[in-house]
Design an enzyme around this catalytic site. Sequence first.
Site, mmCIF file in Angstrom:
data_model
loop_
_atom_site.group_PDB
_atom_site.id
_atom_site.type_symbol
_atom_site.label_atom_id
_atom_site.label_comp_id
_atom_site.label_asym_id
_atom_site.label_seq_id
_atom_site.Cartn_x
_atom_site.Cartn_y
_atom_site.Cartn_z
ATOM 1 N N ARG A 34 0.843 -1.202 0.000
ATOM 2 C CA ARG A 34 0.000 0.000 0.000
ATOM 3 C C ARG A 34 0.875 1.249 0.000
ATOM 4 O O ARG A 34 1.774 1.389 0.836
ATOM 5 C CB ARG A 34 -0.904 -0.003 1.235
ATOM 6 C CG ARG A 34 -1.672 1.274 1.465
ATOM 7 C CD ARG A 34 -2.645 1.097 2.615
ATOM 8 N NE ARG A 34 -3.340 2.305 2.975
ATOM 9 C CZ ARG A 34 -3.059 3.064 4.053
ATOM 10 N NH1 ARG A 34 -2.077 2.723 4.868
ATOM 11 N NH2 ARG A 34 -3.748 4.143 4.292
ATOM 12 N N ARG A 75 -9.040 18.727 8.748
ATOM 13 C CA ARG A 75 -7.961 18.840 9.734
ATOM 14 C C ARG A 75 -7.901 20.253 10.299
ATOM 15 O O ARG A 75 -8.267 21.211 9.616
ATOM 16 C CB ARG A 75 -6.606 18.524 9.081
ATOM 17 C CG ARG A 75 -6.501 17.078 8.658
ATOM 18 C CD ARG A 75 -5.199 16.787 7.920
ATOM 19 N NE ARG A 75 -5.195 15.414 7.462
ATOM 20 C CZ ARG A 75 -4.879 14.377 8.237
ATOM 21 N NH1 ARG A 75 -4.476 14.580 9.484
ATOM 22 N NH2 ARG A 75 -4.939 13.152 7.778
ATOM 23 N N LYS A 221 -13.173 2.876 0.708
ATOM 24 C CA LYS A 221 -12.862 2.789 2.134
ATOM 25 C C LYS A 221 -14.135 3.158 2.904
ATOM 26 O O LYS A 221 -14.643 4.263 2.757
ATOM 27 C CB LYS A 221 -11.719 3.749 2.479
ATOM 28 C CG LYS A 221 -10.404 3.275 1.888
ATOM 29 C CD LYS A 221 -9.333 4.346 1.961
ATOM 30 C CE LYS A 221 -8.843 4.594 3.368
ATOM 31 N NZ LYS A 221 -7.774 5.633 3.365
ATOM 32 N N THR A 282 -6.617 -1.235 9.990
ATOM 33 C CA THR A 282 -6.403 -0.293 11.091
ATOM 34 C C THR A 282 -6.090 -0.943 12.438
ATOM 35 O O THR A 282 -6.903 -1.691 12.968
ATOM 36 C CB THR A 282 -7.592 0.683 11.291
ATOM 37 O OG1 THR A 282 -8.059 1.127 10.036
ATOM 38 C CG2 THR A 282 -7.141 1.882 12.106
#
Length: 483
Positions: A34, A75, A221, A282
């Site tokens: 990845r 963010r 995702k 994760t």
Amino acid sequence: MTFRRTKIVATLGPASNSPEVLEQLILAGLDVARLNFSHGTPDEHKARARLVREIAAKHGRFVALLGDLQGPKIRIAKFANKRIELAEGDRFRFSVSHPRDAGNQEVVGIDYPDLVKDCRVGDELLLDDGRVVMRVESTTADELHCVVLIGGPLSDHKGINRRGGGLTAPALTAKDKADIKLAAEMELDYLAVSFPRDAADMQLARRLRDEAGGSAWLVAKIERAEAVADDETLNGLIRASDAVMVARGDLGVEIGDAELVGIQKKIILHARRHNKAVITATQMMESMIHSPMPTRAEVSDVANAVLDYTDAVMLSAESAAGEYPVEAVTAMARICLGAEKHPTSQKSSHRLGQAFERCDQSVALATMYTANHFPGVKAIISLTESGYSPLVMSRIRSSVPIFAFSPHRATQARAALFRGVYTVPFDPAALPPEKVSQAAVDELLKRGVVEPGDWVILTKGDSYHTIGGTNTMKILHVGDPLV
Ligand code: G6P
């Protein structure tokens, strides 16, 4: 011969850049590398991709490359002194107008113009994957005023989520669009789309991929609360993708950790029903960032994902930035093999009462029914163009290995993600038709997978190189002259 069926996706980064470490990762069992487009430059990604392909080829291995788009993660901006420390009960503000590089103990800027519009008094905001939690107390035209519920450190550019989801920025940013072009140029095998809200986001990604001339299979995702809010949205997203990822980081923050396990099982089940591959991701071996050994809880987490019948388990920081990247892959491979011994990994009652939709799908499923019920079958050979036939086969639980025989580089790498599927380079069109079965079985004899007396199932179509053309299933007795 025991093959590990569950595949390992490992994220590359500073800890795994060197040719030596990469080679060890590949030898330890890396199936899909990845590349995280949130970090690093295009040149760095290209160099890594080249190395992976070179080393894999050197060892006769097929390792897929997966590019992971950064996506619209919201963010906070920066602090004047890099980080602050917040305590429970502190007041804190998020501001769309505050200077971006001058956050302080009271306020920080944020690049998300709709913040005030999207949040209500009483909402809970989670910073840095939930390490710091705040509640919105009041709002002004350009600020949210909050009280800290769980304190801790907060530093530059940390992510922000809302409990329950709903901070919705469009899924593809300008950077993502540029990276889709980069992925096409690099001929990546998979491209993961971050934070898709619904099928439309995946359709847009597919269009941009096509425009860029790419052929990567698209991975949705699943990481927003909206995406799993109801079956219709989840299934729509799955249908619009080629594979999905249970992205437990953001998903867990938005829906709460208690809901996560149930949702993981549901996403895996639904992906398989729709004939899509699925990655569980994760924190699977989080403690191995600093320790050569996983905790029992991590072992159990990986094993349970295997029992849920995920195609692949994934490493993030463990392999990208950790101290023990090779040990992490080795441990994962060991745990997968152990869990695959469990009877629920090997027996299937799947789709017994169901109608099939396509001819090739019917042949693929009939193959698995036969493989699982005829004890002499030691291997399945699927002559495939795109990898679709072995993909459908591998949706069914089985202990019989499935070999994707294909002449195409892209298909060879792509199959690296599918559970229980292994690649053999093979071009049936290069042989006279009556020699194909024998030549295919010889490949497995050569590899020691089968021996005379075993049975092998082979699937193909009437003509070669026709996607979706599979219409034949042959049961071959190894050792007999084959036509
Ligand atoms: C190979 C076989 C063909 C078959 C095709 C299926 O090319 O030689 O006979 O039609 O694979 O490919 P698919 O991508 O549908 O699995």
